[in-house]
Design a protein around this motif. Sequence first.
Motif, short mmCIF file in Angstrom:
data_model
loop_
_atom_site.label_atom_id
_atom_site.label_comp_id
_atom_site.label_asym_id
_atom_site.label_seq_id
_atom_site.Cartn_x
_atom_site.Cartn_y
_atom_site.Cartn_z
N PRO B 137 94.14 93.08 67.31
CA PRO B 137 92.95 93.53 66.57
C PRO B 137 93.28 93.76 65.09
O PRO B 137 94.34 94.28 64.78
CB PRO B 137 92.59 94.85 67.24
CG PRO B 137 93.33 94.88 68.53
CD PRO B 137 94.54 94.02 68.35
N GLY B 162 90.45 88.43 65.78
CA GLY B 162 90.91 89.82 65.79
C GLY B 162 89.87 90.84 65.34
O GLY B 162 90.15 92.03 65.30
N TYR B 163 88.64 90.38 65.01
CA TYR B 163 87.60 91.33 64.58
C TYR B 163 87.03 92.10 65.77
O TYR B 163 86.99 91.57 66.89
CB TYR B 163 86.47 90.60 63.86
CG TYR B 163 86.89 90.05 62.51
CD1 TYR B 163 86.86 90.86 61.38
CD2 TYR B 163 87.36 88.74 62.38
CE1 TYR B 163 87.27 90.37 60.15
CE2 TYR B 163 87.78 88.25 61.17
CZ TYR B 163 87.74 89.06 60.04
OH TYR B 163 88.16 88.59 58.84
N SER B 164 86.60 93.30 65.49
CA SER B 164 85.90 94.09 66.50
C SER B 164 84.41 93.80 66.32
O SER B 164 83.82 94.16 65.31
CB SER B 164 86.22 95.56 66.27
OG SER B 164 85.25 96.35 66.89
N GLY B 204 86.50 90.16 73.91
CA GLY B 204 86.53 91.47 73.25
C GLY B 204 85.22 91.84 72.57
O GLY B 204 85.12 92.86 71.91
#
Lengths: 295, 463
Positions: B137, B162-164, B204
């Motif tokens: 992340p 890797g972004y939320s 995710g």
Amino acid sequence: MYQILTKTEPAANIFTMVVHAPRVAKNCLPGQFIILRVDEEGERIPLTICDYDREAGNITIVFQIVGAASLRLSKLNAGDSIADFVGPLGKPSEFCETPIEELRQKSILFVAGGVGSAPVYPQVKWLKEHGVDSEVILGAKNKDFVILEEEMRAYAKEVHVTTDDGSYGRSGMVTKCIDDLIAEGKHYDVCVAIGPMIMMKFCCLTTKKYGIKTVVSMNPIMVDGTGMCGACRLMVDGKVKFACVDGPEFDGHLVDFDQVMKRSAQYKTAEGRAYLREQEGNTHHGGCGNCGGEA
Amino acid sequence: MGDPMKKVPVREQDPKVRATNFKEVCLGYNAEEAVEEAQRCIGCKKPMCVEGCPVSIRIPDFIAHVKTGDFKGAYEVISEASALPSVCGRVCPQEKQCEGRCIRGIKGEAVSIGKLERFVGDTARANGWAPSTAVEPNGHKVAVIGSGPAGLTCAGDLAKLGYSVTIFEALHRPGGVLVYGIPEFRLPKDDVVIPEIENVKKLGVTIETNVIVGRSVTIEQLIEDEGYEAVFVGSGAGLPKFMGVPGEQALGVFSANEYLTRSNLMKAFREDSDTPIMRAQKVVVVGGGNVAMDAARTALRLGAETHIVYRRSEAELPARAEEVHHAKQEGIQFDLLCNPEEILVDDKGWVCGVRCIRMELGEPDASGRRSPVEIPNSQFVIDADMVIMALGTSPNPLLTSTTAGMDVNRRGGLIINEESCMTTKDGVFAGGDAVTGAATVILAMGAGKAAAKGIDAYLKEKN
């Protein structure tokens, strides 16, 4: 899931529920509505917002049993949850955008018919909180169906209760009450009328006589309520408008009520069928001859 | 081996049977058929098919894996570019994209790329394969508005970097048009759409339903109060258009969006749904796109004799060739080169027919299509007790009216920078139908992909 915190039945088949829905409570304003779905099989039903508590993240809804979905909703209790609850939908009331000084100059009359009291209440409250006075006509079939009277009295300058059978307050329909008040010397600049379609139609005919600008809240057939399906279209001043994004409030003197009422009847048989299936289960075979279903 | 110039035929439900049910029309390839069809790909050094794919799937590479029976390898190749292979294999207009460029198509039939993609996606699901998820992340938050094809693709690509990512969906179910618009018989919900959305979540991505951005929360609040550093708007096409002909407000006139939403999202075609849908004897659907085909084929399955009324000729029908072919097989009648002039209404206010006028094709218009011209005195009446308008949409004003600084073009579509996909508001990006007006699933996915790149570049530069 959206939890029901309290539930009461202020009149027969009319229920009030406080539901925990923080996102709705954070930004909602008078005039707006929500759509809920009781459970996985449920219809999406639009309901007006009766009150809100931003801090606690709660919304108060008031509804009457009219079909299968509202019947199932009425069977839920405090502690139970509603599958889906989205909002606020629609535009806020016009006066939320009007300069307060301008509103204070105006004499405002609300006309609430039946469960129409629910969407009227937050408007009266909002105005009072902004230092604006208003009067309310609260109309109901008889004294058992007068709801939100105490709450309304807490914020309105005057509340005029009228019942069709004269069992409480004045006697007669809301339209008669408007005529009477004006005959008694009252003057109004703006009227906001919310209630059954037929009541709003006749209210508008009455206020037109006196040249009082009248706002109505249209709650027609709706599916998504977000500006996608177009089920809630109605004709306003000869143009197609969508209640979910252009409304729900419109200038009542420009709405084609007859057409809206006809369209609302479009699914009557199907909705009635779903209601009866729910209520009578397997015992309902359409033999009653009253529901118009099954054939 | 069959004729190498032709596609391996795909099994379908018999037209007479499927006209009465909502089960999927096309049954897809089995492993043997897929391997056989894959052999037809000659593995071009400079593959034109990839250029024709809006999300640039390495098509010859995945097909090479199918040839050897390495279906998992094929799935991994597709997953680099797309999280929705079972969806795209079913609904992409392949004949205008990948298959339209296939070298095999010059002398014979193109390789059946769509059916192979579908086979790979379906095989992955049956075996529980999911796209690989191991990403560190990066600590940055992005909000995506709308969980249709554009939003899902943008969110999936950003999560892989890797972004939320949180997707906000206004309806009670994620999927956008995949759920409310495209019918079950073309795109099964429980078996295909939901599992592919689950795969996006496995990357995710969080999906919050029942949030209508612009009302429940504004774009400004997402940025200022909730800490999102960029926002992608993939809110879709908007409100249905009507013709403006007399009688259009009669009872029994519906928009295709309403009709399809009732049937698809609310499952009104099933007896156990609370949501009603009108069942008619004779239905006229006005329009010639995929939405018109979907509405007509739904009406047919609900028991009506169904006519499509379209003002141009068959060659101009904007729908996918396969949908037109399937609709005809099922018994939909095409009244081409005619246009409604008036909806006829009975004394109770219900539709009782449509008065049409015949058309002929004139000179090509700005879009390159030959424009239809009325033939004088050629009116005729089609009896009908329901009319469905499938004429396209106009943009939903909700987001632009509640967000300062987000400009729209003449047609109401969001204005974006072609390269970065950023709207006129800093940090807010857009793609899909909200920008282009009604188009296809795959074009929306391509736009979501491009925007993910734009957002990544923007946030890298900013941080």
